[in-house]
Design a protein around this motif. Structure first.
Motif, PDB file in Angstrom:
ATOM      1  N   MET B   1       0.908  -1.173  -0.032  1.00 53.27           N
ATOM      2  CA  MET B   1      -0.017  -0.093   0.151  1.00 53.27           C
ATOM      3  C   MET B   1       0.889   1.235   0.087  1.00 53.27           C
ATOM      4  SD  MET B   1      -3.249   1.281   0.802  1.00 53.27           S
ATOM      5  CE  MET B   1      -3.345   1.541  -0.573  1.00 53.27           C
ATOM      6  N   SER B   2       0.846   2.065  -1.011  1.00 55.62           N
ATOM      7  CA  SER B   2       1.710   3.060  -1.253  1.00 55.62           C
ATOM      8  C   SER B   2       1.194   4.377  -0.197  1.00 55.62           C
ATOM      9  CB  SER B   2       1.469   3.797  -2.468  1.00 55.62           C
ATOM     10  OG  SER B   2       0.307   3.954  -3.060  1.00 55.62           O
ATOM     11  N   LYS B   3       1.946   5.180  -0.015  1.00 54.68           N
ATOM     12  CA  LYS B   3       1.736   6.113   0.977  1.00 54.68           C
ATOM     13  C   LYS B   3       0.482   7.141   0.484  1.00 54.68           C
ATOM     14  CE  LYS B   3       4.360   9.874   2.716  1.00 54.68           C
ATOM     15  NZ  LYS B   3       5.434  10.549   3.433  1.00 54.68           N
ATOM     16  N   LEU B   4      -0.404   7.606   1.336  1.00 54.78           N
ATOM     17  CA  LEU B   4      -1.669   8.349   0.853  1.00 54.78           C
ATOM     18  C   LEU B   4      -1.413   9.622   1.747  1.00 54.78           C
ATOM     19  CD1 LEU B   4      -4.519   6.026   0.616  1.00 54.78           C
ATOM     20  CD2 LEU B   4      -3.065   6.532  -1.170  1.00 54.78           C
ATOM     21  N   ARG B   5      -2.443  10.651   1.134  1.00 52.79           N
ATOM     22  CA  ARG B   5      -2.384  12.006   1.901  1.00 52.79           C
ATOM     23  C   ARG B   5      -3.049  11.878   3.114  1.00 52.79           C
ATOM     24  NH1 ARG B   5      -4.832  17.459  -0.606  1.00 52.79           N
ATOM     25  NH2 ARG B   5      -3.439  18.858   0.378  1.00 52.79           N
ATOM     26  N   ASN B   6      -2.471  12.355   4.358  1.00 52.51           N
ATOM     27  CA  ASN B   6      -3.247  12.319   5.410  1.00 52.51           C
ATOM     28  C   ASN B   6      -4.167  13.372   5.462  1.00 52.51           C
ATOM     29  OD1 ASN B   6      -1.949  10.164   7.163  1.00 52.51           O
ATOM     30  ND2 ASN B   6       0.006  11.800   7.238  1.00 52.51           N
ATOM     31  N   VAL B   7      -5.502  13.139   5.852  1.00 57.53           N
ATOM     32  CA  VAL B   7      -6.734  13.862   5.783  1.00 57.53           C
ATOM     33  C   VAL B   7      -7.289  13.682   7.104  1.00 57.53           C
ATOM     34  CG1 VAL B   7      -8.932  14.413   4.850  1.00 57.53           C
ATOM     35  CG2 VAL B   7      -7.241  13.848   3.425  1.00 57.53           C
ATOM     36  N   ALA B   8      -7.851  14.660   7.866  1.00 62.08           N
ATOM     37  CA  ALA B   8      -8.473  14.566   8.848  1.00 62.08           C
ATOM     38  C   ALA B   8      -9.862  15.160   9.181  1.00 62.08           C
ATOM     39  CB  ALA B   8      -7.500  15.172  10.230  1.00 62.08           C
ATOM     40  N   ILE B   9     -10.801  14.808  10.196  1.00 62.46           N
ATOM     41  CA  ILE B   9     -11.976  15.434  10.278  1.00 62.46           C
ATOM     42  C   ILE B   9     -11.521  16.265  11.267  1.00 62.46           C
ATOM     43  CG2 ILE B   9     -14.442  15.124  11.484  1.00 62.46           C
ATOM     44  CD1 ILE B   9     -14.139  12.101  10.584  1.00 62.46           C
ATOM     45  N   VAL B  10     -11.878  17.683  11.315  1.00 61.74           N
ATOM     46  CA  VAL B  10     -11.645  18.788  12.105  1.00 61.74           C
ATOM     47  C   VAL B  10     -12.482  19.500  12.607  1.00 61.74           C
ATOM     48  CG1 VAL B  10      -9.167  19.083  10.905  1.00 61.74           C
ATOM     49  CG2 VAL B  10     -11.151  20.166   9.974  1.00 61.74           C
ATOM     50  N   GLY B  11     -13.881  18.952  12.371  1.00 61.86           N
ATOM     51  CA  GLY B  11     -14.928  19.898  13.115  1.00 61.86           C
ATOM     52  C   GLY B  11     -16.508  19.210  12.733  1.00 61.86           C
ATOM     53  N   PHE B  12     -17.222  19.275  13.472  1.00 60.19           N
ATOM     54  CA  PHE B  12     -18.677  18.659  13.153  1.00 60.19           C
ATOM     55  C   PHE B  12     -19.619  19.472  13.922  1.00 60.19           C
ATOM     56  CE2 PHE B  12     -21.649  15.935  11.737  1.00 60.19           C
ATOM     57  CZ  PHE B  12     -22.505  15.530  13.000  1.00 60.19           C
ATOM     58  N   ALA B  13     -20.858  19.627  13.283  1.00 53.97           N
ATOM     59  CA  ALA B  13     -22.086  20.290  14.171  1.00 53.97           C
ATOM     60  C   ALA B  13     -23.187  19.532  13.459  1.00 53.97           C
ATOM     61  CB  ALA B  13     -22.111  21.567  13.750  1.00 53.97           C
ATOM     62  N   GLN B  14     -24.219  19.620  14.391  1.00 53.75           N
ATOM     63  CA  GLN B  14     -25.651  18.946  13.813  1.00 53.75           C
ATOM     64  C   GLN B  14     -26.535  19.647  14.568  1.00 53.75           C
ATOM     65  OE1 GLN B  14     -25.138  14.961  16.385  1.00 53.75           O
ATOM     66  NE2 GLN B  14     -27.247  15.675  16.256  1.00 53.75           N
ATOM     67  N   ALA B  15     -27.875  19.788  14.002  1.00 51.33           N
ATOM     68  CA  ALA B  15     -29.025  20.354  14.459  1.00 51.33           C
ATOM     69  C   ALA B  15     -29.652  19.153  15.482  1.00 51.33           C
ATOM     70  CB  ALA B  15     -29.908  20.257  13.452  1.00 51.33           C
ATOM     71  N   PRO B  16     -30.450  19.403  16.509  1.00 47.95           N
ATOM     72  CA  PRO B  16     -30.883  18.338  17.168  1.00 47.95           C
ATOM     73  C   PRO B  16     -31.853  17.345  16.459  1.00 47.95           C
ATOM     74  CG  PRO B  16     -31.471  20.578  18.337  1.00 47.95           C
ATOM     75  CD  PRO B  16     -30.703  20.793  16.904  1.00 47.95           C
ATOM     76  N   ILE B  17     -31.588  16.246  16.806  1.00 46.23           N
ATOM     77  CA  ILE B  17     -32.381  15.121  15.851  1.00 46.23           C
ATOM     78  C   ILE B  17     -33.795  15.027  16.566  1.00 46.23           C
ATOM     79  CG2 ILE B  17     -32.536  12.869  14.875  1.00 46.23           C
ATOM     80  CD1 ILE B  17     -29.536  12.935  15.499  1.00 46.23           C
ATOM     81  N   VAL B  18     -34.796  15.517  15.852  1.00 48.41           N
ATOM     82  CA  VAL B  18     -36.254  15.474  16.257  1.00 48.41           C
ATOM     83  C   VAL B  18     -37.162  14.676  15.560  1.00 48.41           C
ATOM     84  CG1 VAL B  18     -35.800  17.525  17.772  1.00 48.41           C
ATOM     85  CG2 VAL B  18     -36.518  17.689  15.129  1.00 48.41           C
ATOM     86  N   ALA B  19     -38.267  14.455  15.902  1.00 43.05           N
ATOM     87  CA  ALA B  19     -39.265  13.620  15.057  1.00 43.05           C
ATOM     88  C   ALA B  19     -39.749  14.495  13.964  1.00 43.05           C
ATOM     89  CB  ALA B  19     -40.340  13.347  15.753  1.00 43.05           C
ATOM     90  N   GLU B  20     -39.881  15.920  14.670  1.00 44.63           N
ATOM     91  CA  GLU B  20     -40.234  16.726  13.353  1.00 44.63           C
ATOM     92  C   GLU B  20     -39.879  18.303  13.930  1.00 44.63           C
ATOM     93  OE1 GLU B  20     -44.286  17.113  13.151  1.00 44.63           O
ATOM     94  OE2 GLU B  20     -44.459  18.655  11.530  1.00 44.63           O
ATOM     95  N   ASN B  21     -39.320  19.159  13.111  1.00 47.22           N
ATOM     96  CA  ASN B  21     -39.035  20.458  13.328  1.00 47.22           C
ATOM     97  C   ASN B  21     -40.028  21.294  12.444  1.00 47.22           C
ATOM     98  OD1 ASN B  21     -38.058  23.235  13.572  1.00 47.22           O
ATOM     99  ND2 ASN B  21     -36.096  22.482  13.568  1.00 47.22           N
ATOM    100  N   PRO B  22     -41.204  21.712  12.972  1.00 45.80           N
ATOM    101  CA  PRO B  22     -42.311  22.442  12.378  1.00 45.80           C
ATOM    102  C   PRO B  22     -41.772  23.943  12.163  1.00 45.80           C
ATOM    103  CG  PRO B  22     -42.693  22.304  14.846  1.00 45.80           C
ATOM    104  CD  PRO B  22     -41.417  21.803  14.533  1.00 45.80           C
ATOM    105  N   HIS B  23     -40.688  24.356  12.628  1.00 44.79           N
ATOM    106  CA  HIS B  23     -40.449  25.766  12.543  1.00 44.79           C
ATOM    107  C   HIS B  23     -39.433  26.100  11.390  1.00 44.79           C
ATOM    108  CE1 HIS B  23     -42.483  26.746  15.940  1.00 44.79           C
ATOM    109  NE2 HIS B  23     -41.973  26.116  16.735  1.00 44.79           N
ATOM    110  N   ARG B  24     -38.645  25.180  11.010  1.00 44.73           N
ATOM    111  CA  ARG B  24     -37.534  25.465  10.053  1.00 44.73           C
ATOM    112  C   ARG B  24     -37.601  24.369   8.766  1.00 44.73           C
ATOM    113  NH1 ARG B  24     -37.267  29.411  12.392  1.00 44.73           N
ATOM    114  NH2 ARG B  24     -35.811  30.247  13.664  1.00 44.73           N
ATOM    115  N   THR B  25     -37.107  25.031   7.524  1.00 45.41           N
ATOM    116  CA  THR B  25     -37.253  24.175   6.308  1.00 45.41           C
ATOM    117  C   THR B  25     -35.855  23.545   6.446  1.00 45.41           C
ATOM    118  OG1 THR B  25     -36.178  26.096   5.288  1.00 45.41           O
ATOM    119  CG2 THR B  25     -38.611  25.778   5.009  1.00 45.41           C
ATOM    120  N   ALA B  26     -35.363  22.708   5.588  1.00 45.18           N
ATOM    121  CA  ALA B  26     -34.289  21.947   5.499  1.00 45.18           C
ATOM    122  C   ALA B  26     -32.874  22.969   5.438  1.00 45.18           C
ATOM    123  CB  ALA B  26     -34.018  21.062   4.264  1.00 45.18           C
TER     124      ALA B  26
END
Lengths: 383, 377, 166
Positions: B1-26
């Protein structure tokens, strides 16, 4: 791109308003089998598949790469499906190229199709989104006002759209795969009904079924092939939002930015003289002079002059859409890849009757959305 | 396996996971998430050179649905952009491939889908062969049930076993403030829930839910400036099997096995036991057991134990916001390895194996190997 | 039915019925409710001051919140337009009709609307227009509350004033 990428095979269906003798997997296989044959390869040689097409509601199949995995030879291989509106076909080809350029996949098969006769295309394309002002004009009606603005801004005479349409049809007669090929004169176009003023019926793209497949390979594998490949010199996709205040909807910034980026990467300073053939995405004839300007082939407000002089006709200075273009063949998801594929065929010297002589460099282009998504590729005979 | 470029996850954010959000569109759900993810990664939008989203027109009930979110990604002046009609986990893979091609150095991956607006049951039926399978009215629960029943017949796992797996995930979810179902429920209670499609009870199936997500990826050289503890991608691979349900062995996941094998090889590890955390994109207990088998993990039933901690997030059983589910598994790997997993963090975790799935009966699978250190030096 | 069909089955017809119920979102809902009161609302970008109609929660160009709601006059100019001669799926308006991009006074993005109470050939880029509303008591709080725009009869706006506001 850090590593060279080449097109080593192209295959497409004979596009038509309906392809009733084949279902979706069978239609796609015609293109795939032709592309593999063209490249002198078979399924085992393919390392990954990149599929692209327009909205799923056009055929009523969600995420069709799942249904098509077997037909595409994707079993136990990686497959992804790109969806970027009208530009999708070209973006998909560039995505496949990125896969090769990454060094991780030696040969990638890329496919784009639409079998829109199987769904209700008008419904799928004119959705009345809840809480959004109703689309009172349909797809053509969305773009017609901007064609009008172009005519006003540039002073273009009203026959230009008809000249483009008649040229394109003449070109399509030289392309065995094109959908519409019957002769059509400028007078025929001008006599046709006005659909969304200023766009006439015969200045509008058809609705077609069809597929195109392309095999791309890295340098080492491309050089092994039976034919001379087409090298991808540069490619990019740029997008802009719809509601930017003061947005130029006649010559969108994303298109100009994309063109500039790609020319710089390919070392092109004077596209009008350094490119020998261009396949633009022209669904309504007025977009041909508009894109000539947007892509830097003609100065602002002068794209129509090139058309008036006939400079973009087959056999003249810079043939545009020698394949007949979107105006004569429009399987929506495939149209963008047809531009890329036709540009590649020109570079490889395999465009048959519509081959432009002496092509060293060709451009393929596609756009989508409310003129937001732009995808451009430059292909050449040399690495 | 040759050398690949190191790539990282450097941040993440999410909205609360709800059954339904009636106030906001996607797009409205996504806007604050993109801003938060950029802030978390200490970067401005102009320093991001690529973006890619994952979503589905059919889930959203809109053709060209993805074009809505162009308005909220900070895409002005015009940006390099793409979109896949798949779970955002595949958008992340596309971005990783683009970084390997050196076509970008810092990118954002977005996922969205207002699942509550439509009916997954109707819509996911459309993924199937229109002639032979979709026409039978098979929805995703029915196909999962076919797979579960085949697996139970082969392995001998019974209803109580499924309940145990589900209860384990519910218990984990109770410790995860970012998931949707956050109350532990006992196996006995879950076993009392009615069958939706036998052998799958209500308690063995995810809730309907929606969210918006945004992950930030960066190549070596940039990643270190954006995150104090970037999580590096050591290996990744994805595979699909042909769809025909009646022609595949539903009791095992050949594509997961192959994707894992390739990912492990790229990562330079022998197998899943080189990781301390595993996140599986399983939406039913039977899927989880099949995936455990594919990866060489014990089932955890009948006293079997050992190996990495599996599904500390609670798995998609606790939250299955379509088009985001896969990206959330990657996010969990990031949280676990960068010390952002709070109470549910697995102490001392240095490597994670993350999986996501698409299609009916685990048709398509992606496996990632993540680590706290760079893979290639 | 024990025999195979005499003719090959060439296609199957499937009619899909997919239920969706869409969320307007608070911003759109506010705008629609205001239409009932003959008001047109927009939102203002906190970074650039540009006004979006219908209101957007965030600006696409500045990527900033647009929480301030402003009221706009129901008049503006036709920046560009087309004359529709073919029926559009789901619409039954008498042909031919004019669809225009209307830049309301004070708005930085345009909205689409019909232009009526005039001959299509009398509409030009720059024509000044006024909204024509459904009568009191008939407005529902949706887009149809503005029936169409009609020319005010004032001189048209010069091209330079709106060519960048299409």
């Amino acid at each position: 791109m850090s590593r060279a990428v080449a097109v080593v095979g192209v295959g497409q269906t004979h596009h038509n308003s309906k392809l009733p003798d084949v279902n979706v997997p069978e239609m796609v296989r015609i293109a795939v089998d032709r592309a593999l044959l063209d490249a002198g390869l078979s399924h085992e040689d393919i390392d990954a598949i990149v599929l692209g097409k327009a909205p799923d509601p056009l055929e009523g199949i969600m995420q069709p790469e799942q249904y098509l995995a077997g037909a595409l030879g994707a079993h136990m291989k990686p497959i992804i499906r790109v969806h970027t509106a009208g530009s999708v076909g070209c973006t998909t080809a560039l995505t496949a190229a990125t896969h090769v350029a990454s060094g991780l996949y030696g040969r990638v098969l890329t496919v784009a199709f639409e079998k829109q006769s199987e769904g209700n295309a008008m419904w799928a394309l004119s959705p009345n989104y809840a809480f959004t002002p109703p689309m009172v004009a349909g797809a053509g009606g969305f773009f017609a006002p901007y064609c009008r603005a172009y005519i006003m801004r540039s002073g273009a005479p009203s026959h230009i759209g008809a000249v483009v349409a008649a040229n394109a049809r003449e070109n399509a007669a030289r392309n065995e795969y094109a959908h519409l090929r019957d002769p059509m004169s400028v007078e025929d176009v001008l006599a046709s009904p006005m659909l969304w003023d200023p766009i006439r019926f015969l200045e509008t793209c058809p609705s077609s079924d069809g597929a195109i497949a392309i095999v791309m390979a890295n340098e080492e594998l491309a050089k092994k092939g039976p034919r001379k490949p087409a090298w991808l010199k540069a490619g990019a996709t740029f997008t802009e939002p719809m509601y930017v205040p003061g947005r130029d909807q006649v010559s969108p910034l994303a298109g100009r930015t994309c063109a500039k980026f790609v020319y710089e990467k390919a070392g092109i300073k004077d596209p009008w003289n350094e490119i020998q053939v261009a396949e633009f995405y022209v669904p309504f004839s007025w977009y041909e002079p508009m894109w000539l300007e947007n892509l830097g082939f003609a100065p602002l407000n002068e794209g129509w002059k090139a058309v008036d002089r006939g400079d973009q006709k087959f056999g003249r200075h810079l043939p545009v859409n020698p394949s007949g273009g979107v105006l004569n063949t429009n399987p929506i998801g495939a149209s963008g890849m047809l531009r890329f594929g036709e540009a590649a065929l020109q570079v490889m010297g395999r465009a048959g009757e519509h081959q432009v002589p002496g092509v060293k460099t060709a451009l393929g282009h596609a756009y989508g959305g409310g003129a937001q998504y732009f995808s451009i590729a430059i292909l050449g005979t040399e690495l | 396996m040759s050398k690949l470029r190191n790539v990282a996850i450097v941040g993440f954010a999410q909205a609360p996971i709800v059954a339904e959000n009636p106030h906001r569109t996607a797009p409205e759900m996504l806007y604050p998430v993109v801003r938060q993810a950029l802030a978390n990664a200490n970067v401005e939008r102009k320093d991001i050179d690529y973006q890619c989203a994952g979503s589905s027109d059919y889930v959203d009930g809109r053709a060209f649905s993805f074009s809505q979110v162009m308005e909220v990604m900070g895409a002005w002046p015009p940006v390099q952009d793409s979109h896949v009609e798949m779970d955002a986990a595949w958008a992340a893979h596309l971005v990783w491939v683009k970084m390997q091609a050196e076509e970008c150095d810092a990118a954002i991956v977005a996922g969205f889908g207002k699942v509550s607006e439509g009916s997954p049951m109707h819509v996911l039926n459309l993924q199937l062969d229109p002639f032979y399978h979709a026409s039978l009215g098979l929805d995703h629960v029915s196909t999962s049930a076919l797979q579960a029943s085949a697996y139970m017949a082969k392995s001998g796992v019974d209803d109580a076993g499924l309940a145990q797996v589900a209860a384990r995930n519910r218990a984990a979810g109770a410790k995860n403030p970012d998931t949707q179902l956050r109350q532990a429920v006992s196996a006995a209670e879950l076993q009392k829930t009615p069958f939706v499609t036998s052998p799958l009870r209500e308690g063995y199936l995810p809730p309907i839910g929606e969210t918006a997500t945004c992950l930030v990826l960066a190549a070596e050289g940039k990643a270190e400036k954006m995150c104090d503890r970037p999580v590096w991608i050591h290996g990744v691979d994805h595979r699909i099997e042909f769809q025909t349900i009646g022609a595949r062995d539903l009791t095992s996941s050949a594509s997961t096995k192959l994707a894992a094998k390739n990912a492990f090889e790229m990562a330079g590890v022998k197998g899943v036991n080189d990781a301390q955390v595993v996140e599986l994109g399983s939406t039913t207990p039977a899927e989880e057991l099949i995936l455990r088998d594919a990866l060489g993990l014990p089932s955890g039933l009948g006293g079997t134990s050992g190996g990495p901690v599996v599904n500390p997030s609670g798995s998609p059983l606790c939250a299955n916001p379509l088009m985001n589910t896969g990206l959330l598994r990657l996010a969990e790997g990031f949280r676990q390895l960068s010390g952002r997993a709070g109470e549910r963090g697995v102490a001392g975790a240095k490597r994670a194996v993350v999986h996501a799935s698409g299609g009916h009966c685990l048709q398509q699978n992606i496996v990632w190997v993540l680590g706290t250190e760079r893979r290639w030096t | 039915m024990n025999q195979p069909p005499e003719e090959r089955v060439k296609f199957i017809q499937t009619d899909l019925v997919l239920p969706y119920h869409y969320v307007a979102g608070d911003y759109k809902a506010l705008y629609l409710r205001a239409l009932k009161d003959k008001k047109i609302l927009g939102s203002k970008c906190s970074a650039t001051g540009k006004v979006f109609v219908p209101p957007l929660m965030s600006s696409p160009d500045a990527h900033a919140p647009c929480e301030e709601i402003v009221e706009l006059p129901d008049r503006g100019i036709v920046t560009t337009f087309c004359v529709v001669n073919v029926p559009v799926y789901g619409r039954d308006i008498e042909l031919p009709y004019v669809v225009a991009s209307v830049a309301l006074d004070g708005a930085d993005v345009s909205i689409y609307g019909l232009v009526q109470e005039c001959k299509p050939e009398d509409v030009e880029m720059g024509t000044r227009v006024q909204a024509v509303w459904r009568p009191d008591g008939e407005r529902q709080g949706d887009h149809s509350d503005i029936k169409y725009f009609k020319p005010t009869g004032e001189p048209k706006a010069p091209l330079e004033s709106f060519i960048h506001r299409l």
